[in-house]
Design a protein around this motif. Sequence first.
Motif, PDB file in Angstrom:
ATOM      1  N   THR A 196       0.825  -1.211   0.000  1.00 28.24           N
ATOM      2  CA  THR A 196       0.000   0.000   0.000  1.00 28.24           C
ATOM      3  C   THR A 196       0.854   1.253   0.000  1.00 28.24           C
ATOM      4  O   THR A 196       0.639   2.180  -0.792  1.00 28.24           O
ATOM      5  CB  THR A 196      -0.928   0.003   1.222  1.00 28.24           C
ATOM      6  N   ALA A 197       1.852   1.305   0.868  1.00 28.12           N
ATOM      7  CA  ALA A 197       2.710   2.488   0.977  1.00 28.12           C
ATOM      8  C   ALA A 197       3.514   2.707  -0.299  1.00 28.12           C
ATOM      9  O   ALA A 197       3.705   3.849  -0.741  1.00 28.12           O
ATOM     10  CB  ALA A 197       3.645   2.343   2.172  1.00 28.12           C
ATOM     11  N   ARG A 209       1.269   4.174  -2.988  1.00 26.62           N
ATOM     12  CA  ARG A 209       0.969   5.577  -2.674  1.00 26.62           C
ATOM     13  C   ARG A 209       2.174   6.472  -2.930  1.00 26.62           C
ATOM     14  O   ARG A 209       2.049   7.574  -3.463  1.00 26.62           O
ATOM     15  CB  ARG A 209       0.520   5.689  -1.219  1.00 26.62           C
ATOM     16  N   LYS A 210       3.355   6.003  -2.557  1.00 26.66           N
ATOM     17  CA  LYS A 210       4.568   6.795  -2.755  1.00 26.66           C
ATOM     18  C   LYS A 210       4.819   7.051  -4.235  1.00 26.66           C
ATOM     19  O   LYS A 210       5.135   8.188  -4.634  1.00 26.66           O
ATOM     20  CB  LYS A 210       5.757   6.044  -2.144  1.00 26.66           C
ATOM     21  N   VAL A 259       2.662   7.137  -6.619  1.00 26.40           N
ATOM     22  CA  VAL A 259       1.654   8.061  -7.132  1.00 26.40           C
ATOM     23  C   VAL A 259       1.955   9.488  -6.695  1.00 26.40           C
ATOM     24  O   VAL A 259       1.854  10.437  -7.477  1.00 26.40           O
ATOM     25  CB  VAL A 259       0.248   7.635  -6.660  1.00 26.40           C
ATOM     26  N   ILE A 260       2.367   9.657  -5.444  1.00 26.81           N
ATOM     27  CA  ILE A 260       2.597  10.988  -4.885  1.00 26.81           C
ATOM     28  C   ILE A 260       3.750  11.705  -5.586  1.00 26.81           C
ATOM     29  O   ILE A 260       3.683  12.912  -5.855  1.00 26.81           O
ATOM     30  CB  ILE A 260       2.872  10.885  -3.367  1.00 26.81           C
ATOM     31  N   VAL A 278      -6.283   0.057  -3.455  1.00 25.47           N
ATOM     32  CA  VAL A 278      -5.438   1.219  -3.184  1.00 25.47           C
ATOM     33  C   VAL A 278      -5.188   2.049  -4.435  1.00 25.47           C
ATOM     34  O   VAL A 278      -5.440   3.250  -4.457  1.00 25.47           O
ATOM     35  CB  VAL A 278      -4.097   0.782  -2.563  1.00 25.47           C
ATOM     36  N   LEU A 325      -6.727   5.913  -5.316  1.00 22.74           N
ATOM     37  CA  LEU A 325      -5.677   6.919  -5.300  1.00 22.74           C
ATOM     38  C   LEU A 325      -5.507   7.579  -6.664  1.00 22.74           C
ATOM     39  O   LEU A 325      -5.130   8.741  -6.759  1.00 22.74           O
ATOM     40  CB  LEU A 325      -4.361   6.293  -4.848  1.00 22.74           C
ATOM     41  N   GLY A 347      -5.268  10.254   2.897  1.00 24.64           N
ATOM     42  CA  GLY A 347      -4.126   9.397   2.579  1.00 24.64           C
ATOM     43  C   GLY A 347      -3.224   9.957   1.490  1.00 24.64           C
ATOM     44  O   GLY A 347      -2.472   9.222   0.892  1.00 24.64           O
ATOM     45  N   ALA A 348      -3.285  11.280   1.241  1.00 23.74           N
ATOM     46  CA  ALA A 348      -2.492  11.844   0.155  1.00 23.74           C
ATOM     47  C   ALA A 348      -1.012  11.949   0.494  1.00 23.74           C
ATOM     48  O   ALA A 348      -0.175  12.040  -0.392  1.00 23.74           O
ATOM     49  CB  ALA A 348      -3.030  13.233  -0.206  1.00 23.74           C
ATOM     50  N   LEU A 362       2.329  10.420   2.868  1.00 24.56           N
ATOM     51  CA  LEU A 362       2.830   9.335   3.702  1.00 24.56           C
ATOM     52  C   LEU A 362       3.253   9.876   5.059  1.00 24.56           C
ATOM     53  O   LEU A 362       3.814  10.977   5.165  1.00 24.56           O
ATOM     54  CB  LEU A 362       4.032   8.665   3.039  1.00 24.56           C
ATOM     55  N   GLU A 371       5.668   5.599   7.741  1.00 25.09           N
ATOM     56  CA  GLU A 371       5.593   4.915   6.448  1.00 25.09           C
ATOM     57  C   GLU A 371       6.831   5.201   5.598  1.00 25.09           C
ATOM     58  O   GLU A 371       7.373   4.301   4.947  1.00 25.09           O
ATOM     59  CB  GLU A 371       4.332   5.345   5.709  1.00 25.09           C
TER      60      GLU A 371
END
Length: 516
Positions: free
Chosen positions: A119-120, A123-124, A126-127, A155, A159, A265-266, A268, A272
Amino acid sequence: MTTATTAPKTTMQRFLDTVEKVGNMVPHPVVIFLILIGIVIALSAVLGLFGAAVTFERINPDTHKIETASTAIQSLLTIDGIRFMYSSLIPNFMSFTAVGLMIVAMIGAGVAEESGLVTALIRKLVIVSPQWALTYILAFVGILASIAADAGYLVLIPLAGIAYLAVGRHPVAGLALGFAAVAGAFTVNMLIKPLDAVLVEFTNDAARLVDPNRTIGLASNVWFSIVSVLFLTVVVAFITDRMIAPRLGAYDPKLAAEGTVTEQGAVLSEAESRGLRFAGLGLLGLIAVFCLLTIPSGAPLRNPTTGELIGNSPFMNGLIALIMLMFLVSGWAYGIGAGTLKTLTEVIAAIEKSIKSMGGTIFLFFVLSQFVAYFTYTNIGTVMALSLSGMLQAANIGALPLLIGFIVVVALIDLLLTGAIAKWAIFAPVFVPLLMKLGVEPEAVLAAYRIGDSPMNAITPLNAYFALVVGFVQKYDRNAGVGTVVSLMLPYVVWMFVLWTALFAVWKMLGLPWGL
């Protein structure tokens, strides 16, 4: 926009209602294979009674000379057949190596998922994506997310909507992009994943019906898969930017369902971020260890006779162990850094949770193992493949048109039977031997199956995650429904299917290697 009165259903909506109704009539995969076992038993008895057999030429594996051989149907309702079914129940299951491969792979994947690493990491990625490349990076990450399918659906897709909204684009376009990437290219990846182990084992079981010594490895489709990932990344991104986003236009926040939070959750957390650093260090340490085990001359994971590393070597034969350790080590390292898995006891609990979640799959494999064993014992697949290949050879039908037809058949059936494993268990014993007789390598048949099995996942309401995606879309457009999602996904499905099949045809005609 809907009004107070219910708008009449469009032709597409009526079609989808029919598909959903028919799909709901399809029984559980276990029931399907129990029915197929009954059909195999009955068919073997009938064909055996009539003495169905086929004569063919083959290469003797010992002398390497061409010889004439004969294969006849063996009935399961004879004394020997009944003895086989009764006494082989446990051996059939224990020799079904896909079970062991799946469990070993899930040991590592379970730790990576439970610790929060998958998950992290998504997200990373994508960010940190720059706005100009956001669509391409989301598509690329979405395709790679199939290494842990649940994380991709749960996820990456939401996201993607948040990421699009953050840069001023329509969030539903982001959701469509994520769904197309995760579902529409599900069977290919740049990494070897647990699904590959199962598909390869089924392919090997089928190939042995023609040649007992013919096997392919876990990386047998790796080159085609890598190119497919890059190719489909461009296709999905292009369709999103040129077709989906312009059609949706500017987003009106008033359409969002009440209580929708778009920024959740935008960013980290520090824990994380620290976990990702620990995971990277853990992975580098593991790579260093495997470099010592593989690179030096005479390294233990090289072939002890030839010294080769890629090919018939302990490293390639035990590749599933490396995959498991990559997930296990990086997942545990992330857990230590993020504070989600601090002790060995917690790691073991994560593994146990992962294995427990496979209960239904293991039971399905038990039934599958009996079907495969019975099908093999009866020689139905061999006789059918040899008979059909003889007819096709006499009709001068080329291998490539047959492969393309196979892709189309798999795609159509995927609308009603979405499980990649269940379908391949049915198709492999028939089409792999058939096409091998026509000179097509098993790797090519498996690559064709990957194409047929993937794009339709993004359009069939029978996809287990389809309803979830409808819910994601309704958060940003409360008037959306099944028809909305299907209309968004149709361009992806059509163009991914057509262009990916074209890529396969070009690959085949050029004679490029499918993998290692």
